[in-house]
Design a protein around this motif. Structure first.
Motif, PDB file in Angstrom:
ATOM      1  N   ASP A  71      10.887 -23.093  30.284  1.00  0.00           N
ATOM      2  CA  ASP A  71      10.199 -22.001  29.691  1.00  0.00           C
ATOM      3  C   ASP A  71       8.621 -22.111  30.487  1.00  0.00           C
ATOM      4  O   ASP A  71       8.274 -20.996  30.919  1.00  0.00           O
ATOM      5  CB  ASP A  71       9.860 -22.103  28.299  1.00  0.00           C
ATOM      6  N   ASP A  72       8.073 -23.138  30.635  1.00  0.00           N
ATOM      7  CA  ASP A  72       6.820 -23.366  31.315  1.00  0.00           C
ATOM      8  C   ASP A  72       6.944 -22.939  32.925  1.00  0.00           C
ATOM      9  O   ASP A  72       5.897 -22.008  33.370  1.00  0.00           O
ATOM     10  CB  ASP A  72       6.167 -24.642  31.142  1.00  0.00           C
ATOM     11  N   THR A  73       7.962 -23.081  33.406  1.00  0.00           N
ATOM     12  CA  THR A  73       8.161 -22.610  34.924  1.00  0.00           C
ATOM     13  C   THR A  73       8.105 -21.325  34.745  1.00  0.00           C
ATOM     14  O   THR A  73       7.470 -20.491  35.733  1.00  0.00           O
ATOM     15  CB  THR A  73       9.429 -23.276  35.468  1.00  0.00           C
ATOM     16  N   LEU A  75       6.914 -19.024  32.731  1.00  0.00           N
ATOM     17  CA  LEU A  75       5.710 -18.420  32.285  1.00  0.00           C
ATOM     18  C   LEU A  75       4.672 -18.530  33.497  1.00  0.00           C
ATOM     19  O   LEU A  75       3.805 -17.746  33.528  1.00  0.00           O
ATOM     20  CB  LEU A  75       5.114 -19.127  30.896  1.00  0.00           C
ATOM     21  N   GLY A  76       4.736 -19.677  34.181  1.00  0.00           N
ATOM     22  CA  GLY A  76       3.710 -19.965  35.221  1.00  0.00           C
ATOM     23  C   GLY A  76       4.109 -18.929  36.510  1.00  0.00           C
ATOM     24  O   GLY A  76       3.149 -18.305  36.962  1.00  0.00           O
ATOM     25  N   SER A  79       2.947 -15.430  35.348  1.00  0.00           N
ATOM     26  CA  SER A  79       1.304 -15.351  35.365  1.00  0.00           C
ATOM     27  C   SER A  79       1.098 -15.357  36.875  1.00  0.00           C
ATOM     28  O   SER A  79      -0.022 -14.431  37.249  1.00  0.00           O
ATOM     29  CB  SER A  79       0.814 -16.541  34.696  1.00  0.00           C
ATOM     30  N   THR A  91       7.027 -15.127  25.535  1.00  0.00           N
ATOM     31  CA  THR A  91       6.490 -15.952  24.696  1.00  0.00           C
ATOM     32  C   THR A  91       7.075 -15.632  23.400  1.00  0.00           C
ATOM     33  O   THR A  91       7.272 -16.577  22.639  1.00  0.00           O
ATOM     34  CB  THR A  91       4.862 -15.921  25.007  1.00  0.00           C
ATOM     35  N   ASP A 105       8.184 -26.963  20.105  1.00  0.00           N
ATOM     36  CA  ASP A 105       7.649 -26.629  21.561  1.00  0.00           C
ATOM     37  C   ASP A 105       8.622 -25.805  22.284  1.00  0.00           C
ATOM     38  O   ASP A 105       9.864 -25.579  21.926  1.00  0.00           O
ATOM     39  CB  ASP A 105       7.047 -28.068  22.176  1.00  0.00           C
ATOM     40  N   SER A 106       8.015 -25.308  23.537  1.00  0.00           N
ATOM     41  CA  SER A 106       8.769 -24.453  24.502  1.00  0.00           C
ATOM     42  C   SER A 106       9.360 -25.032  25.516  1.00  0.00           C
ATOM     43  O   SER A 106      10.120 -24.454  26.092  1.00  0.00           O
ATOM     44  CB  SER A 106       7.753 -23.495  24.929  1.00  0.00           C
ATOM     45  N   ALA A 107       9.315 -26.600  25.493  1.00  0.00           N
ATOM     46  CA  ALA A 107       9.888 -27.270  26.745  1.00  0.00           C
ATOM     47  C   ALA A 107      11.332 -27.424  26.429  1.00  0.00           C
ATOM     48  O   ALA A 107      11.631 -27.405  25.041  1.00  0.00           O
ATOM     49  CB  ALA A 107       9.143 -28.832  26.716  1.00  0.00           C
TER      50      ALA A 107
END
Length: 108
Positions: A71-73, A75-76, A79, A91, A105-107
């Motif tokens: 998820d973080d990848t 979103l990054g 962005s 999100t 969490d989102s991980a």
């Protein structure tokens, strides 16, 4: 390389990277059982029928064949290209998924 050639190279690199961002978004959606076109239209209602997204969808693979996209990848990357509206929708989907699975969490 003159300035015109350099400018053209920068534009081509940006467009290639943007296509990769769209592919990452589309594959992330497929991996999570979401419709990329539906999420995109929620973020950008005035831009339905996005050609780049349709082309990216042709390159996606079934969830079972795809590698994990954290998820973080996603979103990054969104962005980095200024897709804040789409990142907001993503999100929301991450939160919805985490609520249904009980994950804090989102991980992944």
């Amino acid at each position: 390389m003159n300035s015109k050639e350099m400018e053209q190279q920068i534009i081509e690199n940006y467009q290639r990277d943007e296509r990769m961002m769209i592919l990452i978004f589309a594959q992330w959606c497929i991996n999570h059982g979401l419709d990329p076109a539906e999420l995109y239209v929620r973020a950008y209602p005035q831009q339905s029928g996005n050609t780049e997204l349709q082309q990216a969808l042709e390159l996606t693979v079934p969830k079972e064949e795809a590698g994990d996209i954290p998820d973080d990848t996603l979103l990054g990357v969104l962005s980095m290209f200024g897709n804040e509206d789409l990142a907001f929708i993503v999100t929301e989907e991450i939160s919805r998924r985490n609520q249904s699975t009980g994950s804090p969490d989102s991980a992944e």
